[in-house]
Design a protein around this motif. Structure first.
Motif, short mmCIF file in Angstrom:
data_model
loop_
_atom_site.label_atom_id
_atom_site.label_comp_id
_atom_site.label_asym_id
_atom_site.label_seq_id
_atom_site.Cartn_x
_atom_site.Cartn_y
_atom_site.Cartn_z
N GLN A 205 13.82 -0.24 -2.62
CA GLN A 205 13.65 -0.76 -3.98
C GLN A 205 14.79 -0.29 -4.90
O GLN A 205 15.30 -1.08 -5.70
CB GLN A 205 12.29 -0.35 -4.55
CG GLN A 205 11.26 -1.41 -4.22
CD GLN A 205 9.88 -0.87 -3.95
OE1 GLN A 205 9.73 0.29 -3.59
NE2 GLN A 205 8.88 -1.70 -4.10
N ASP B 66 6.42 5.17 4.55
CA ASP B 66 6.21 4.88 3.13
C ASP B 66 7.48 5.16 2.34
O ASP B 66 7.92 4.34 1.53
CB ASP B 66 5.07 5.74 2.55
CG ASP B 66 3.72 5.41 3.18
OD1 ASP B 66 3.62 4.35 3.81
OD2 ASP B 66 2.80 6.23 3.03
N GLY B 69 10.39 2.72 2.70
CA GLY B 69 10.16 1.33 2.33
C GLY B 69 9.67 0.45 3.47
O GLY B 69 9.49 -0.75 3.30
N THR B 71 6.75 0.50 4.99
CA THR B 71 5.39 0.05 4.75
C THR B 71 5.37 -1.16 3.81
O THR B 71 4.52 -2.04 3.93
CB THR B 71 4.55 1.20 4.10
OG1 THR B 71 4.72 2.37 4.91
CG2 THR B 71 3.09 0.85 4.00
N ALA B 72 6.34 -1.17 2.90
CA ALA B 72 6.35 -2.21 1.87
C ALA B 72 7.04 -3.50 2.31
O ALA B 72 7.03 -4.48 1.57
CB ALA B 72 7.01 -1.68 0.60
N LEU B 75 5.05 -6.67 2.08
CA LEU B 75 4.45 -7.04 0.80
C LEU B 75 5.42 -7.82 -0.09
O LEU B 75 6.63 -7.63 -0.02
CB LEU B 75 4.02 -5.77 0.05
CG LEU B 75 3.18 -4.77 0.87
CD1 LEU B 75 2.96 -3.50 0.07
CD2 LEU B 75 1.85 -5.39 1.26
N GLY B 80 4.18 -4.76 -4.63
CA GLY B 80 4.79 -3.47 -4.35
C GLY B 80 5.88 -3.53 -3.30
O GLY B 80 6.41 -2.50 -2.89
N GLY B 81 6.20 -4.71 -2.81
CA GLY B 81 7.26 -4.84 -1.82
C GLY B 81 8.60 -5.09 -2.46
O GLY B 81 8.75 -5.00 -3.69
N THR B 133 -1.90 -5.00 -2.54
CA THR B 133 -1.48 -4.03 -3.56
C THR B 133 -1.98 -2.64 -3.18
O THR B 133 -1.25 -1.65 -3.34
CB THR B 133 -2.03 -4.45 -4.94
OG1 THR B 133 -1.60 -5.79 -5.19
CG2 THR B 133 -1.50 -3.54 -6.04
N ALA B 136 0.32 -0.90 -0.81
CA ALA B 136 1.68 -0.59 -1.23
C ALA B 136 1.80 0.89 -1.56
O ALA B 136 0.96 1.43 -2.29
CB ALA B 136 2.04 -1.41 -2.47
N SER B 138 2.68 4.10 -3.45
CA SER B 138 2.82 4.30 -4.90
C SER B 138 2.89 5.81 -5.15
O SER B 138 2.28 6.59 -4.42
CB SER B 138 1.59 3.67 -5.58
OG SER B 138 1.41 4.21 -6.85
N PRO B 143 -1.27 5.12 -0.08
CA PRO B 143 -1.54 3.71 0.21
C PRO B 143 -2.68 3.55 1.20
O PRO B 143 -2.90 4.43 2.04
CB PRO B 143 -0.22 3.23 0.83
CG PRO B 143 0.40 4.46 1.40
CD PRO B 143 -0.03 5.60 0.53
#
Lengths: 266, 682
Positions: A205, B66, B69, B71-72, B75, B80-81, B133, B136, B138, B143
């Motif tokens: 991200q 996680d 990235g 895991t995301a 998404l 959350g991706g 969500t 995701a 966080s 998650p």
């Protein structure tokens, strides 16, 4: 707040076979262009420290200034851009270990001078105190001088910013000792050793956010005027010592430490 | 002649596998690679695989996924991706990178996506956003993780997904309230159960007021029993959690995936469990196929290093002697066999990634098709089938136009057909319906056999824990990849149906013409052999469809597996070989645009052409063997098989030049520069 400019070149992945060869354009490494590259490890530490500092001091900003072939830089950015937020400034030129440090400093100076909105009074010039390619250890010093920065520190492992904006810098000196210095604040040049921070995990991200600026920076990169003939190497050889790798599993830390002590003692 | 100078890097792969302009995918690759060659490799080297239990150390994998990235990846950005649009290629690349070191780690990562997939593919918008969500990563909460609960203790659901013993009944249904359902399900071989916060479970109806089976979401805090069960005593993929859970829970009917309608006082799930499964497995099998492929390609560097250093350090040779420098690579067989492994890996990768890209194209087309049909008042599965059948001629026309060079085709007609989501879907689906089972079947099944060759090339070292690259583990793991998400027989069965579609047959005709065109200008790729192999395959298919056996029974029938299965086996390597050739051509076309690739392009092309030709010959030879067995094995004395002989002869003739290509490919492996050391521990 600080304007932190991190100077970092790219070097071939150290696990690759690095064989010096002389070609029509001078010295280089065998198949150098095709070898995967990484951000110079010393410069990487500088970048992580810069990102950490920028996060701690609100309003600060980080630029990564890099001299290298832009196609190769683009590949490296796919990893580096995930590590920390920064804005990339590219000088499109050679990244090899055989470029003269003065020429590199000139190119970096030109690139930094072109950064819009950079406030010289808030400038912290970061970089590696060495390089994994052919570290002369002089590029950052020359660049600092050209930028008029006379507070220079090399082998830095820790930077603490005081409430008044002063800088306390811990530098490596001989015999495993540290020298602690203070200066009133920016501008200053810091050549980082390994710093204190671990390599941040990749965060796509952060990477995607960085790429919005990285790709335009790569596209508009100007060719850097680096004179390859500025320095002539009479001969180039790999370090004389042989790499002797032993694969040993399950060895306790104490035993490994003792082996190193025995080796040093011998 | 220029030869391969270095092992192909990311620049080459991005061109061949067509993601040079996708920075999101390139980052996902680097991220997954960092985890694979760091945390995962260290675990394997430390012997963490030697336990069935889900240990604290194994659990740290999840945190690594996680943070990096991974895991995301599944998404959407608003969930959350970080990747917009379809994720098939992204997930395939991640699976490929993780499997380069350990496929169990890849399974561990993918299992959570598999649990989410029913919700993603057929869930309501609310279900999708809620659960995706929650899954995701966080900074302020852990998650959620899921498990996909389909398989049940033998003799129940496994290879035959239609027989479910898991049941759902109505527990209570107050007037004006949401019905509460009672779900009973025993699972077997359920991945991710050690840490799952929820499971998506396939259950059949055991209540006349529930009209069909469904997949339903079960949460660990639901009233009743959410027993994670005993660890499955599997001997492979030990970095993924697998247990045999027991569920006995009460859940609201809103957990039925895709929702339900109430009709005549009954709950009618909008999707049966098999409809959801079909949509899920259609996509998730592709990354699994690429897991085995990654292992084949990962074996190249350690085997080269082993071969070269085999005699160093002993009295047998002095520094600077050929034996010291080349070791086992002095011997032709060692390097040619390794080139064979490489060729199989390349073909598998080309097939797998092409399929993933096709699904990325198919996903939005499918949504557009559903919307278009809904707008036209077409409802239900049967209604859709009728509507799709109606546009079959246009779909075939679309396929034919796809293969006509842009400058020559009827642009207006092509644009019109391309803009019709129903036509386009029908065409893309026909190819995806073959490529998906083809890569799952061939990459894993044939890949397992080739992986054994790679282990064998390491000699005794290959069967030890110290073997660089964990090759023995990788070989073992291939057996699971060939089994889960539908074993080989399931893939052959699906191929027996999908490859017989008229639309896919139109693809085959176009593949043949395309490979003929390539052979005319790039004979060195082996395209002539692929064309010959496909032509023979098509002739065989037509013969089997048109003829009956001596007892008067139809030869090509989906239940006649003695016919359909070998024909499926013959097709898969040809498809892989064709796509490998197209990837090599893509490299030739786009390589000069990248200065780093251009530097060594001549060498890459020489080598890739040679191994593409090797793979084409192997695929065509296999097709010839199988097709001959079918045609001559079933032909009645009066059957017309005259067309078959010349095609077989043409196939043999197409192998011209193969011998020297093999020798050149082997020789290239003695010259290629490899890194000083493997970039992950052992």
């Amino acid at each position: 707040m600080f304007h932190i400019v991190v100077c970092g070149g790219i070097v071939p992945d150290p696990l690759q076979t690095l064989e010096p060869v002389k070609g029509p354009a001078g010295w280089g490494l065998k198949n150098e262009l095709m070898l995967p590259s990484i951000l110079d490890p010393w410069a990487s530490h500088a970048l992580y420290e810069a990102a950490h500092l920028a996060k701690a001091v609100p309003g600060s900003k980080v630029w990564l200034v890099s001299l290298g072939p832009k196609a190769k830089l683009q590949q490296v950015m796919m990893t580096v851009a995930q590590k920390a937020p920064f804005e990339l400034v590219v000088a499109d030129g050679p990244a090899g270990g055989f470029v003269d440090s003065f020429e590199v400093a000139e190119a970096l100076f030109a690139a930094i001078s072109g950064i819009a909105g950079l406030d010289a009074s808030k400038l912290l010039l970061f970089g590696g105190w060495q390089s994994a390619s052919r570290g002369s250890g002089s590029t950052l010093q020359i660049l600092g001088e050209k930028l008029g920065i006379t507070d220079q520190f090399q082998g830095v492992d820790k930077l603490t910013v005081g409430a008044d904006g002063s800088l306390e810098v811990m530098e490596r000196i001989e015999g495993g000792a540290y020298q602690i210095s203070t200066c009133t604040g920016a501008p200053a040049a810091l050549g980082w050793a390994t710093g204190e921070l671990p390599e941040p995990p990749n965060n796509p991200q952060v990477g995607m956010a960085n790429m919005r600026l990285v790709m335009p920076a790569l596209q508009k990169a100007k060719p850097a005027a680096v004179n390859a003939a500025a320095i002539d190497y009479q001969s180039v050889t790999l370090p004389a010592q042989k790499r002797e790798t032993r694969v040993v599993k399950d060895t306790p830390v104490d035993v490994i430490a003792q082996e190193i002590i025995d080796w040093l003692a011998s | 002649m220029e030869t391969l100078r270095t092992l192909p890097g990311d620049d080459v792969r991005q061109i061949m596998w067509r993601y040079a302009d996708r920075f999101d995918l390139q980052m996902a690759v680097q991220s997954a690679r960092g985890v694979a060659r760091g945390v995962v490799a260290r675990m394997v080297a430390d012997g963490v695989r030697h336990s069935h239990e889900w240990t604290e150390q194994k659990d740290s994998l999840l945190k690594a996924f996680d943070e990096a990235g991974i895991t995301a990846v599944f998404l959407d950005p608003h969930q959350g991706g970080f990747i917009e649009g379809p994720k098939n290629m992204a997930l395939s690349l991640v699976a490929f990178e993780l499997s380069w070191v350990d496929a169990g780690a890849a399974t561990c990562s993918l299992a959570n996506n598999l649990a989410l997939s029913p919700i993603h593919e057929r869930g309501t918008t609310e279900q999708r956003d809620h659960y995706m969500t929650l899954c995701a990563p966080s900074p302020d909460r852990a998650p959620w993780r899921g498990a996909f609960a389909l398989t049940e203790p033998i003799p129940y659901v496994g290879v035959d997904t239609g027989v479910l013993t898991g049941k759902v009944r109505i527990d209570s249904w107050e007037e004006g309230q949401e019905p509460i359902l009672h779900v009973e399900k025993r699972g077997r071989f359920i991945t991710g159960m050690d840490f799952a916060n929820y499971a998506t479970a396939a259950v059949d109806t055991a209540d006349p007021r529930i009209k069909s089976s469904c997949i339903i979401i079960l949460e660990e805090t639901d009233p009743g029993l959410f027993d994670r069960g005993a660890p499955t005593l599997k001997m492979v993929h030990q970095l993924s959690s697998t247990r045999d859970p027991v569920f006995n829970l009460k859940v609201p009917a809103s957990r039925i995936i895709g929702g339900y309608t109430v009709k005549d006082g009954c709950i009618v799930p909008n999707y049966s469990h098999s409809e959801v499964i079909a949509a899920v497995f259609h996509r998730t099998r592709v990354p699994v196929a690429l897991m085995t492929t990654a292992k084949l390609l990962s074996a190249i560097e350690p085997v080269i290093r082993y071969q070269r250093t085999r005699f160093r350090g002993g009295d047998a040779c002095g520094e600077g002697s050929p034996k010291y420098d080349l070791g086992l690579q002095q011997k032709q067989d060692a390097v040619i066999r390794l080139a064979d492994v490489w060729a199989a890996g390349e073909a598998g990768a080309s097939l797998g990634f092409a399929t993933a890209r096709l699904f990325d194209q198919l996903d939005p087309t499918e949504k557009a098709k559903d919307a278009a049909l809904a707008k036209a008042g077409v409802v239900g599965v049967r209604g859709q089938m009728v509507a799709l059948k109606k546009v079959q001629p246009q779909a075939i026309e679309y396929v034919n136009l796809l293969f006509v060079p842009e400058a020559e085709r009827d642009a207006a007609r092509f644009t019109a057909l391309d803009a019709d989501p129903v036509v386009k879907f029908q065409a893309l689906e026909a190819e995806a319906g073959v490529l998906c089972p083809a890569c799952k079947l061939w990459n894993t099944g044939h890949g397992a056999t080739v992986m054994r060759e790679a282990v064998a090339l390491m000699g005794g070292y290959g069967i030890t824990e110290d073997c660089p690259g964990f090759l023995f583990h990788k070989w073992n793991d291939t057996q699971l990849e060939a089994t889960y998400e539908g074993p080989e027989c399931v893939q052959r069965r699906q191929l027996g149906i999908t490859m017989a579609s008229e639309i896919f047959q139109a693809y085959v005709v176009n593949y043949i013409a395309e490979m003929d065109r390539v052979a005319a200008t790039h004979l060195e790729t082996g395209a002539g052999s692929v064309a010959a192999g496909l032509r023979l395959w098509k002739q065989t298919f037509d013969f089997l469809c048109a003829n009956k056996d001596a007892d008067g029974k139809k030869l090509y029938h989906s239940n006649r597996q003695a016919v359909t299965f070998p024909l499926a086996d013959a097709l898969c390597p040809l498809l892989a070989s064709r796509l490998f050739i197209l990837d090599v051509l893509e490299l030739a076309a786009k390589g000069p645009e990248n200065p780093m690739v251009a530097e060594g392009l001549e060498g890459y092309m020489a080598f890739f052409n040679d191994i593409a030709r090797m793979q084409a010959a192997r695929a065509a030879g296999e097709a010839a063997r199988l097709c001959s067995g079918l045609v001559h094995g079933y032909a009645t004395p009066d059957a017309d098989v005259a067309a078959f002989g010349p095609l077989r002869q043409a196939l043999d003739t197409s192998l011209a030049g193969l011998g020297l290509a093999r020798e050149r490919a082997g020789a290239a492996l003695t010259q290629v520069m490899i890194p000083e050391a493997l970039d992950y521990p052992m």
